[in-house]
Design an enzyme around this catalytic site. Structure first.
Site, PDB file in Angstrom:
ATOM      1  N   LYS A  33     -65.766  -9.613  56.639  1.00  0.00           N
ATOM      2  CA  LYS A  33     -65.028 -10.579  55.449  1.00  0.00           C
ATOM      3  C   LYS A  33     -64.447 -11.803  55.927  1.00  0.00           C
ATOM      4  O   LYS A  33     -64.334 -12.825  55.435  1.00  0.00           O
ATOM      5  CB  LYS A  33     -64.294  -9.618  54.348  1.00  0.00           C
ATOM      6  CG  LYS A  33     -63.004  -9.311  54.809  1.00  0.00           C
ATOM      7  CD  LYS A  33     -62.062  -8.611  53.760  1.00  0.00           C
ATOM      8  CE  LYS A  33     -60.785  -7.912  54.317  1.00  0.00           C
ATOM      9  NZ  LYS A  33     -59.786  -8.980  54.597  1.00  0.00           N
ATOM     10  N   THR A  34     -63.565 -11.612  57.015  1.00  0.00           N
ATOM     11  CA  THR A  34     -62.821 -12.529  57.550  1.00  0.00           C
ATOM     12  C   THR A  34     -63.687 -13.464  58.261  1.00  0.00           C
ATOM     13  O   THR A  34     -63.668 -14.718  57.988  1.00  0.00           O
ATOM     14  CB  THR A  34     -61.971 -11.786  58.721  1.00  0.00           C
ATOM     15  OG1 THR A  34     -61.001 -10.865  58.046  1.00  0.00           O
ATOM     16  CG2 THR A  34     -60.889 -12.981  59.297  1.00  0.00           C
ATOM     17  N   ASP A 220     -57.899 -13.637  49.786  1.00  0.00           N
ATOM     18  CA  ASP A 220     -58.221 -12.442  50.581  1.00  0.00           C
ATOM     19  C   ASP A 220     -57.636 -11.275  49.902  1.00  0.00           C
ATOM     20  O   ASP A 220     -56.375 -11.415  49.410  1.00  0.00           O
ATOM     21  CB  ASP A 220     -57.886 -12.444  51.861  1.00  0.00           C
ATOM     22  CG  ASP A 220     -58.513 -11.233  52.921  1.00  0.00           C
ATOM     23  OD1 ASP A 220     -59.353 -10.745  52.343  1.00  0.00           O
ATOM     24  OD2 ASP A 220     -58.074 -11.115  53.862  1.00  0.00           O
ATOM     25  N   GLU A 221     -58.186 -10.067  49.809  1.00  0.00           N
ATOM     26  CA  GLU A 221     -57.638  -8.980  49.505  1.00  0.00           C
ATOM     27  C   GLU A 221     -57.418  -8.922  47.715  1.00  0.00           C
ATOM     28  O   GLU A 221     -56.246  -8.544  47.472  1.00  0.00           O
ATOM     29  CB  GLU A 221     -56.601  -8.262  50.202  1.00  0.00           C
ATOM     30  CG  GLU A 221     -56.862  -8.172  51.665  1.00  0.00           C
ATOM     31  CD  GLU A 221     -57.474  -6.961  52.006  1.00  0.00           C
ATOM     32  OE1 GLU A 221     -58.009  -6.289  51.257  1.00  0.00           O
ATOM     33  OE2 GLU A 221     -57.664  -6.666  53.287  1.00  0.00           O
ATOM     34  N   GLN A 251     -60.780   0.049  47.982  1.00  0.00           N
ATOM     35  CA  GLN A 251     -59.915  -0.111  48.933  1.00  0.00           C
ATOM     36  C   GLN A 251     -58.465  -0.600  48.066  1.00  0.00           C
ATOM     37  O   GLN A 251     -57.466  -1.161  48.733  1.00  0.00           O
ATOM     38  CB  GLN A 251     -59.930  -1.280  50.140  1.00  0.00           C
ATOM     39  CG  GLN A 251     -61.087  -0.581  50.940  1.00  0.00           C
ATOM     40  CD  GLN A 251     -61.206  -1.396  52.181  1.00  0.00           C
ATOM     41  OE1 GLN A 251     -60.263  -1.397  53.155  1.00  0.00           O
ATOM     42  NE2 GLN A 251     -62.237  -2.369  52.439  1.00  0.00           N
ATOM     43  N   ARG A 608     -61.116   3.483  58.867  1.00  0.00           N
ATOM     44  CA  ARG A 608     -60.427   2.801  59.523  1.00  0.00           C
ATOM     45  C   ARG A 608     -61.226   3.173  61.052  1.00  0.00           C
ATOM     46  O   ARG A 608     -61.096   2.640  62.169  1.00  0.00           O
ATOM     47  CB  ARG A 608     -59.234   3.230  59.952  1.00  0.00           C
ATOM     48  CG  ARG A 608     -58.091   2.765  58.884  1.00  0.00           C
ATOM     49  CD  ARG A 608     -58.327   1.278  58.469  1.00  0.00           C
ATOM     50  NE  ARG A 608     -59.138   1.380  57.332  1.00  0.00           N
ATOM     51  CZ  ARG A 608     -59.676   0.136  56.910  1.00  0.00           C
ATOM     52  NH1 ARG A 608     -59.303  -0.946  57.338  1.00  0.00           N
ATOM     53  NH2 ARG A 608     -60.609  -0.107  55.900  1.00  0.00           N
TER      54      ARG A 608
END
Length: 738
Positions: A33-34, A220-221, A251, A608
Site C-alpha cells: 500500500k505504501t 492512509d489507514e 486491520q 506481521r
C-alpha cells in the site's frame, strides 16, 4: 521525468492512474500500500503536473510519514518541500499554528499530553461539586477524551435525558476544562482535531483556502479514523471530491480509542461514484501464514471481503507451543529463539514477541534477561514521559508559553527552592483577582500581603530565571538554551547527586539524549527548509510515539503488544498468551463487535510474520498469587488443523483441553456466521430487568434475541451511557433486585 510504473502489479497501477474523484484502495496486509500511495503522489506531480503544495497526504505515525516523503523524493528525483505529509495531529497542529489567533489562541499554544490533561482536570474539578472519591481525574480525562473523539460538545451532553453517574457532572466539567485550556493557551490532543473543524465551519473563507490548496487528499489507514478525523477530511474535499483513502477493514483495531470502522465500510455510501481497488497479493508472508490468517479473519461479519494470496513459498507450518505454566511457556519461547538464532542463523532483530497486555511482558523479560538475550521493549515508559525529560520539557514549555500554569506548577519548586503549594495557592488567588496569568502574578508577588519578604525573594528568583531564558530563546539555539537551562536551574546537578550512581548515570544520559534529539531536529528542519524553533520542537515531542523512536538497527529481540506491532514486520513472530480471557480478553469476549475487533487484532499479529509464526499458550497462568487453569483461544481453533504443528499436547488431559476448545469453537463460529438463528426467548433474563456488570456498571436489559448460551442481550449501561450487545455465555451479568 516519467514515472516508471512497471514495478507495480495491475491493480496497484490502476489505483495509481485513477487520479480524479473519490478512490477506495482496500489494501490487505503486506500488499504494497505504501508503494502504491507514494507512486500515486509521484504520478500526480510528474505525469499530471500537480504542484506538490496541492497534495495533502495523511497517515497515523511520523515514521510512516517520513518513509512516504523519502519514497516520493526517490521516485521523482527532486525535493518535495511543498508537499504536506504528516499525521492527522501534526497536520492539524500546523494549521492551528497558522490560524490559532482566529479562534482566540496565540500561535505559541502548548499541546497538553495525557499527564498534563489529567492535571488540568484535577484543577478544574477542585472548583466544582464533583464527588472525587467516586470519579478520579484520570477517569474523567478518559471520559472527556472519548466524548470529544465522538465530536460531542457540552450542549450535546446536556441534551441527553436521564443523565446519571459521571454523565451528570460531565457537561459542566467539559465547559470548565475547555475554559481552563484557553486561559492557559493550550490545546489537548483531541482539540488538535476538533479546532480545525470548528475553524472551517465558522470561517468558510479559511476552509476554502485550504480546500483550494489541497486539491488532492490522500489518507492512509482510513479504517483507523475517528469521527473528528472523518469530518475534517470531509470539509477539505467536499468541493473537489478528489479523495483517495487506503485501508483494510480487517486491520481495524482501535475501536477502543474512538476509531470507527464504519468510515471505511460505508465509504461507498458517502462517495457513491468512488472507484474501488482491492490489493490482495501479499509480498510479506509465506503461504501457510496467509492461509491461517485468512481462516481466522473470515469469521468476522464486518468485512468488505478479500483474500490475501502470495507467490512466495508455502513455508513451514505454524508451530503451537504449549507450556504447563506461563513460566514454562516463556522457556519454550526461549528454546525456539535459540533455535532460530543458532541453528537457522537469524539475528535477534529478526524476532518479535507479541502479547495482548503489557503485564505479560514481565515474565518474558525476566526469562530473556536471565539468559543474556538482548531485547528492547516497545510501549514501556516512553522516552518523553520519563521524569527527568518531562521536567526539562516543562521548563521549555513555560519559556515558550507563559500562560501554561500546568508547566509552571511542575517546575516552580523543582529542584527544591522552598516554594510550597501554600505559597503558589496564594499567588494563584491573587492572579485570579487581578485577572492575570499565574506567571505574571509571580512577578508581582510582593503585592501579596500574606507572603513574607523572604518567600517573595525565592519566587522572584524563579520568575527572573524564566524571564532571562525567555529573552535568551530569541538569541541562542534551542539546544544551547536547553543545556544552559539544565545547568542554571540546578536540574543537572540534582540528577547527578540525588540518586545512586547507576540511576544518576541513566538519568543524566537521558538528558544528554534529549539535547541530541533537539540538535537532530534542528538539522532535519534546516534540511527541509523549515523553521527550527523551540515551539516546533516541543510540538514534535508532544506528537511523537514510541514507534517513531524505535531503533530497527539494534540487534535485539523486540517485545511489544499486538496493537504496537501494527505496520511492522519481522521474519519470525511469536504471539503469546493465546487463551480464552486473555486473547480474546474476557471483557471483549461477550460483545460481538468487540470480539470481532479482537479477531482483527489476532489477524494483525499473524500477518506481521514473514517466514515463521509461533503461537503459544499456557495451560495455567498465575493470577492473584494462584494458578488458574486456562482454555485455548477460540482463534487457535479457527486455524485449519493441517496448517499447525502442535507441541505440548501429548498428554491425555491436554488433548482433552484441545478437544473442548474445538467444540467451543463450533458454538461461537456458528453464532458469528449466523448459521443458527433462533428468535425464541429465555427465562434467565427479562426485558426491563436491572443487571450489574463489573466493567460497565449498572444497566437495564432492553432486548433479548435467541436462547441458551447463544442468546444476545442488549443492555443500556446507565453508568457509562452506552449500549452493549452481549453474548450470554460470556456476559457475566448479575441480576439486581427490583
Amino acid at each position: 521525468m516519467a514515472i516508471n510504473l512497471e514495478s507495480l502489479n495491475p491493480r496497484q497501477r490502476a489505483a495509481v492512474e485513477q487520479t480524479e474523484g473519490p478512490v477506495l484502495i482496500l489494501a490487505g496486509a503486506g500488499s504494497g500500500k505504501t508503494r502504491t500511495l507514494t507512486a500515486r503522489m509521484a504520478y500526480l506531480i510528474e505525469e499530471k503536473g500537480v504542484a506538490p503544495q496541492n497534495i495533502l497526504a495523511v497517515t497515523f505515525t511520523n515514521k510512516a510519514a517520513r518513509e512516504m516523503k523519502e519514497r516520493v523524493e526517490s521516485l521523482i528525483g527532486s525535493g518535495v518541500n511543498g508537499l504536506w505529509i504528516g499525521t492527522f495531529h501534526s497536520i492539524c497542529a500546523r494549521i492551528m499554528r497558522i490560524e490559532a489567533e482566529v479562534l482566540g489562541y496565540s500561535r505559541s499554544f502548548t499541546i497538553y499530553d495525557v499527564d498534563d490533561q489529567t492535571r488540568a482536570v484535577k484543577k478544574v474539578i477542585s472548583t466544582l461539586s464533583v464527588p472525587q472519591q467516586l470519579y478520579t481525574p484520570k477517569m474523567i480525562q478518559n471520559r472527556l477524551s472519548r466524548v470529544k473523539n465522538q465530536f460531542l460538545f457540552p450542549e450535546d451532553l446536556y441534551a441527553i435525558e436521564d443523565r446519571q453517574g459521571l454523565d451528570e457532572f460531565l457537561p459542566s466539567i467539559y465547559i470548565s476544562y475547555q475554559r481552563f485550556l484557553k486561559e492557559n493557551n493550550a490545546l489537548d490532543f483531541d482539540d488538535l482535531l476538533i479546532k480545525p473543524i470548528e475553524l472551517f465551519k465558522e470561517n468558510p473563507d479559511i476552509r476554502k483556502k485550504y480546500a483550494d490548496r489541497f486539491r488532492y487528499v490522500m489518507v492512509d489507514e482510513y479504517q483507523d479514523t475517528n469521527k473528528a478525523q472523518y469530518l475534517l477530511i470531509k470539509e477539505l474535499v467536499k468541493d473537489h471530491r478528489n479523495l483517495c483513502v487506503v485501508g483494510d477493514e480487517d486491520q481495524a483495531i482501535y475501536g477502543w480509542r474512538g476509531a470507527d470502522i464504519s468510515n471505511i465500510l460505508d465509504f461507498k455510501k458517502d462517495y457513491k461514484e468512488a472507484a474501488v481497488f482491492k490489493l490482495e497479493e501479499n509480498y510479506r508472508s509465506n503461504k501457510n501464514i496467509l492461509l491461517a490468517a485468512n481462516a481466522v479473519v473470515k469469521n468476522n461479519t464486518e468485512r468488505l471481503g478479500k483474500d490475501l494470496w502470495t507467490q512466495r513459498p508455502e513455508g513451514e507450518k505454524l508451530e503451537v507451543l504449549v507450556g504447563q505454566t506461563d513460566a514454562e511457556e516463556a522457556k519454550k519461547l526461549l528454546e525456539k529463539i535459540h533455535d532460530e538464532v543458532y541453528t537457522r542463523k537469524r539475528s535477534f532483530k529478526d524476532i518479535a514477541i507479541l502479547y495482548r497486555t503489557n503485564a505479560q511482558s514481565r515474565i518474558l523479560e525476566d526469562t530473556l534477561r536471565r539468559n543474556a538475550i538482548s531485547y528492547k521493549l516497545v510501549g514501556g515508559v516512553k522516552f518523553y514521559e520519563r521524569k527527568e525529560i518531562k521536567d526539562i520539557v516543562s521548563y521549555l514549555k513555560l519559556i515558550v508559553n507563559q500562560k501554561d500554569s500546568i508547566a509552571l506548577k511542575r517546575v516552580i519548586n523543582f529542584p527544591l527552592r522552598g516554594i510550597g503549594d501554600t505559597t503558589v495557592g496564594k499567588i494563584e488567588k491573587f492572579s485570579e483577582l487581578e485577572q492575570i496569568p499565574l506567571f505574571e502574578g509571580l512577578g508581582r508577588v510582593e503585592e501579596v500581603a500574606s507572603i513574607s519578604p523572604a518567600m517573595s525573594q525565592r519566587v522572584l528568583g524563579f520568575y527572573n530565571l524564566i524571564t532571562k531564558f525567555i529573552k535568551l530563546s530569541t538569541e541562542i539555539s534551542a539546544v544551547e538554551l536547553a543545556s544552559t537551562l539544565a545547568a542554571e536551574s540546578g536540574i543537572m546537578h540534582h540528577y547527578q547527586t540525588e540518586y545512586d550512581q547507576y540511576e544518576s548515570e541513566s538519568r543524566v544520559q537521558n538528558i544528554q539524549e534529549l539535547f541530541r534529539s533537539i540538535e537532530e531536529f534542528d538539522e532535519r528542519r534546516r534540511e527541509e527548509g523549515r523553521e527550527a524553533s523551540l515551539e516546533s520542537f516541543l510540538e514534535e515531542v508532544s506528537l511523537m510515539t514510541d514507534i517513531d523512536r524505535m531503533n530497527t538497527e539494534d540487534n535485539s529481540v523486540t517485545l511489544m503488544t499486538l496493537h504496537a506491532a501494527k505496520g511492522l514486520e519481522f521474519p519470525v513472530v511469536f504471539i503469546t498468551g493465546l487463551e480464552m480471557g486473555l486473547m480474546p480478553l474476557q471483557r471483549n469476549s461477550a460483545n460481538l463487535n468487540e470480539l470481532e475487533e479482537e479477531r482483527r487484532l489476532m489477524y494483525v499479529g499473524m500477518t506481521r510474520a514473514e517466514e515463521r509464526l509461533y503461537l503459544s499458550m499456557s495451560r495455567s497462568r498465575r493470577r492473584n498469587n494462584s494458578f488458574n487453569k486456562t482454555m485455548p483461544s477460540l482463534f487457535l481453533d479457527e486455524i485449519p488443523r493441517e496448517l499447525l504443528h502442535v507441541s505440548g499436547y501429548n498428554s491425555a488431559s491436554a488433548s482433552s483441553d484441545y478437544g473442548r476448545s474445538r467444540r467451543h469453537k463450533t458454538k461461537v463460529k456458528s453464532y458469528l456466521t449466523r448459521e443458527v438463528e433462533n428468535q425464541s426467548t429465555d427465562d434467565t433474563y427479562k426485558v426491563g430487568q436491572k443487571v450489574y456488570h463489573a466493567t460497565f456498571g449498572k444497566g437495564i436489559v432492553r432486548q433479548l434475541e435467541g436462547r441458551g448460551d447463544r442468546m444476545k442481550i442488549s443492555v443500556d449501561f446507565t453508568d457509562e451511557g452506552i449500549t452493549k450487545k452481549l453474548i450470554k455465555e460470556f456476559a457475566n451479568l448479575t441480576p439486581l433486585e427490583e
